[in-house]
Scaffold this active site. Structure first.
Site, mmCIF file in Angstrom:
data_model
loop_
_atom_site.group_PDB
_atom_site.id
_atom_site.type_symbol
_atom_site.label_atom_id
_atom_site.label_comp_id
_atom_site.label_asym_id
_atom_site.label_seq_id
_atom_site.Cartn_x
_atom_site.Cartn_y
_atom_site.Cartn_z
ATOM 1 N N LYS A 77 29.878 16.705 -1.378
ATOM 2 C CA LYS A 77 30.779 17.667 -1.886
ATOM 3 C C LYS A 77 31.061 18.571 -0.624
ATOM 4 O O LYS A 77 30.605 18.849 0.429
ATOM 5 C CB LYS A 77 29.523 18.305 -2.431
ATOM 6 C CG LYS A 77 30.182 19.513 -3.726
ATOM 7 C CD LYS A 77 29.038 19.840 -4.705
ATOM 8 C CE LYS A 77 29.501 20.848 -5.393
ATOM 9 N NZ LYS A 77 28.725 21.373 -6.691
ATOM 10 N N GLU B 264 18.677 23.070 -20.625
ATOM 11 C CA GLU B 264 18.414 24.290 -21.033
ATOM 12 C C GLU B 264 17.209 24.240 -22.044
ATOM 13 O O GLU B 264 16.244 25.380 -22.084
ATOM 14 C CB GLU B 264 19.604 25.025 -21.625
ATOM 15 C CG GLU B 264 20.829 25.275 -20.656
ATOM 16 C CD GLU B 264 21.661 24.075 -20.180
ATOM 17 O OE1 GLU B 264 22.537 24.241 -19.419
ATOM 18 O OE2 GLU B 264 21.390 22.923 -20.916
ATOM 19 N N ARG C 236 22.567 25.584 -26.087
ATOM 20 C CA ARG C 236 22.021 24.099 -26.353
ATOM 21 C C ARG C 236 20.378 24.320 -26.441
ATOM 22 O O ARG C 236 19.882 23.114 -26.801
ATOM 23 C CB ARG C 236 22.400 23.510 -24.962
ATOM 24 C CG ARG C 236 23.643 23.738 -24.617
ATOM 25 C CD ARG C 236 23.852 22.887 -23.173
ATOM 26 N NE ARG C 236 24.529 21.653 -23.283
ATOM 27 C CZ ARG C 236 24.842 20.696 -22.557
ATOM 28 N NH1 ARG C 236 24.473 21.030 -21.306
ATOM 29 N NH2 ARG C 236 25.174 19.276 -22.904
#
Length: 611
Positions: A279, A363, A391
């Site tokens: 990344k 979540e 969610r």
């Protein structure tokens, strides 16, 4: 520059293989220069350059379906599909979205703002292709952070059993927003140690595919080979779920990725390609601190330094206050879902590591675990963005509310968030949180109110409580007054909550200068509602305006108006909110003005009604 010559997929195919490295360098330079001016998701896109180039050299995404998970890694894809000249409008109102948008381009197969859904979506597309008798390829490009979400495994389990030809590319950089956590992260680290087996597998497959005899030989020996391999190396999780596993492979080696993609197509079955990437690759500041360059504002491309020092935010104040409370109360603990930095919990994670839990992009699990902690006497504070808390709605009802457990939700990024757009605007939590029985919902309008509300939620509440606050800092309103009526008047009643009070106060000042005397009620909680204050004010003024930074569906205004009718209080009622659709990307101030929620628009509405 090579990049300037790419106007179609054929242009990309015409670039000699030995010049592809140069092209990738130009793409990275373009990304750094443009994102430094507009802000956006930089580190994830720098890490996916070679993989995206390889995908577009093997597949035609105008027909083949490329599903992103999550879509913040789609910038290179957009560059290679005719949108490079619009990058100066990235994430600006009316400009290029920072996420895939099918309405923006035929190359964008599906909206992708929330994680872990790509395999499920791709399987649906693959099944549609089979039922329609069509011929195209389906790919899901997912980050390893998405594997921390349970929906990913529901998709893998069903897709592997389906035997539908599809390809999942797992971009493994060890990060989601912050470093990945949990057993899946450790599992992927172990899987990275198997490249020698991949070389043998590819050589065997390619050699036997060269002739009819070889293909028959492959079919006869495949089961024996698989038995031997499993005996020596064991199986991968993905193979147990029905996928052929290819990898791990260097995700920055274009020719090798292309070879794997073509092999995956030839297998004509569910295949997972495991790519190892870095990344932030190619830009030193992003490589050093990729979490800081995940979602970044404007910065100096030469140094990587932010254009301006940011002022304190509600998230910062929340994190600081929670640390103070945890220092004197060992039952206070914090939970987040791959949002440690964004929710202001870095300091808490450092000082109270044994009481800090980052569960990954999960979540529902976060809320469910909080319920278990609360049932056993702890005081869990669960910090999740409004758009992602959606969610966990079932867990709020079934696991928290049914037993009235003392779980505190720190609902960050409420209201208009801005440049991330419609997948991230926190405009629905007012509606769904108010439906949860027993849920007390605080709406602080200042930092001091946030501090007091956090204390109240933890020590004065016994059941579920939510504290909702916006992204960014406080406005001109800095009070911590406990009373609902913050300005007396008689011309009309204005009802608001949260930081909406700043625009309301500005509008009221203009109204007063024009001879009106509006009364302002600022609700500290929207569940329960201070009905006594509302009834007393509206009986006096006979006109009521309710202004909310939320969706029109299940908004508080509708309940207030229904209450006035039921109690027989006559009044002229008007409301304004974010409407019934979705809010696109753009600067928050511009989006609020477009919705008519800026001070000038509110003033005009009230003057027209009162004149």
């Amino acid at each position: 520059m090579l990049l300037d010559t790419i106007h179609s997929r054929q242009d990309l195919l015409d670039i000699p293989e030995d010049q592809l490295g140069t092209l990738c360098g130009e793409i990275r330079q373009f990304l750094v220069q443009n994102v430094s001016r507009t802000g956006g998701h930089l580190a994830s896109n720098l890490g996916i350059v070679e993989t995206t180039v390889a995908i577009h050299r093997v597949f035609d995404t105008s027909r083949d379906r490329l599903v992103f998970d999550v879509g913040h890694q789609c910038y290179v894809h957009k560059m290679l599909t005719g949108r490079m000249d619009r990058f100066d409008t990235l994430r600006q109102r009316g400009g290029l979205s920072g996420f895939p948008k099918p309405c923006e381009s035929v190359h964008d197969a599906f909206i992708a703002g929330h994680a872990s859904n790509a395999v499920s979506v791709a399987l649906g597309m693959a099944r549609a292709r089979t039922m329609a008798g069509e011929d195209y390829h389906v790919l899901a490009l997912m980050g390893d952070g998405a594997l921390t979400g349970g929906l990913a495994y529901e998709g893998f389990n069903n897709a592997g059993a389906s035997r539908e030809p599809m390809i999942v590319l797992l971009n493994d950089n060890g990060m989601s927003i912050t470093p990945n956590v949990g057993a899946i992260s450790r599992y992927l680290a172990q899987a990275r140690l198997r490249p020698k087996y991949l070389d043998l597998k590819l050589w065997y497959r390619q050699t036997t595919a060269k002739s009819a005899f070889g293909r028959r030989l492959y079919a006869l020996t495949h089961k024996v080979k698989e038995h031997m391999r499993r005996s020596i190396l064991g199986t991968t999780l993905f193979e147990n779920l029905g996928f052929t596993y290819l990898g791990p492979v260097d995700g920055h080696d274009i020719s090798r990725i292309e070879m794997l993609l073509k092999t995956a197509v030839a297998l004509h079955e569910p295949v997972l390609i495991h790519l190892i990437t870095k990344k932030g690759r190619g830009y030193a500041p992003a490589e050093k601190t990729p979490q800081e360059f995940h979602g970044v504002g404007k910065f100096d491309p030469e140094t990587g330094l932010r254009a301006a020092v940011s002022s304190p935010s509600f998230s910062d104040v929340f994190g600081q206050e929670l640390c103070r409370m945890a220092a004197s109360d060992k039952t206070v603990c914090a939970i987040t879902a791959a949002m440690q930095h964004g929710t202001g919990l870095d300091q808490f994670a450092s000082e109270f590591s044994s009481r800090f839990f980052d569960v990954g992009i999960a979540e529902g699990h976060a809320v469910c675990m909080a319920a278990g902690l609360a049932k056993q006497g702890m005081k869990p504070v669960t910090a999740i963005y409004s758009t992602f808390l959606q969610r966990a709605y079932d867990m709020l009802l079934h696991d928290v509310a049914l037993q009235q457990l003392h779980v505190v939700l720190a609902v960050d990024r409420c209201g208009v968030v801005g440049e991330d757009g419609d997948t991230h605007q926190g405009m629905f939590d007012v509606g769904y949180l108010r439906q949860v029985p027993g849920m007390k919902i605080f709406c602080p309008a200042s930092f001091d109110e946030l501090r007091e509300d956090l204390h109240t939620a933890l020590y004065a509440c016994t059941g579920p409580a939510a504290i909702r606050y916006p992204r960014g800092g406080e406005g001109a309103y800095r009070s911590a007054a406990s009373q609902t009526r913050i300005r007396e008047g008689y011309t009309c009643t204005i009802i608001c909550y949260g930081t909406m009070v700043n625009a309301v106060l500005d509008a009221a000042d203009t109204m007063q200068a024009a001879g009106y005397r509006p009364e302002i009620l600022k609700l500290r909680t929207i569940s329960p509602v201070d009905w006594d204050a509302i009834d007393a004010s509206v009986r006096k003024t006979k006109r009521v305006f309710v202004f909310e930074e939320t969706s029109d569906r299940e908004c508080l205004a509708d309940e207030i108006f229904a209450h006035l009718i039921e109690t027989g209080i006559p009044a002229v009622c008007r409301k304004r909110n974010l409407g019934r659709g979705f809010i696109p990307h753009g600067a928050p101030a511009a989006l609020l003005a477009a919705a008519g929620l800026d001070a000038g628009s509110l003033t005009k509405l009230m003057q027209e009604e009162l004149s």
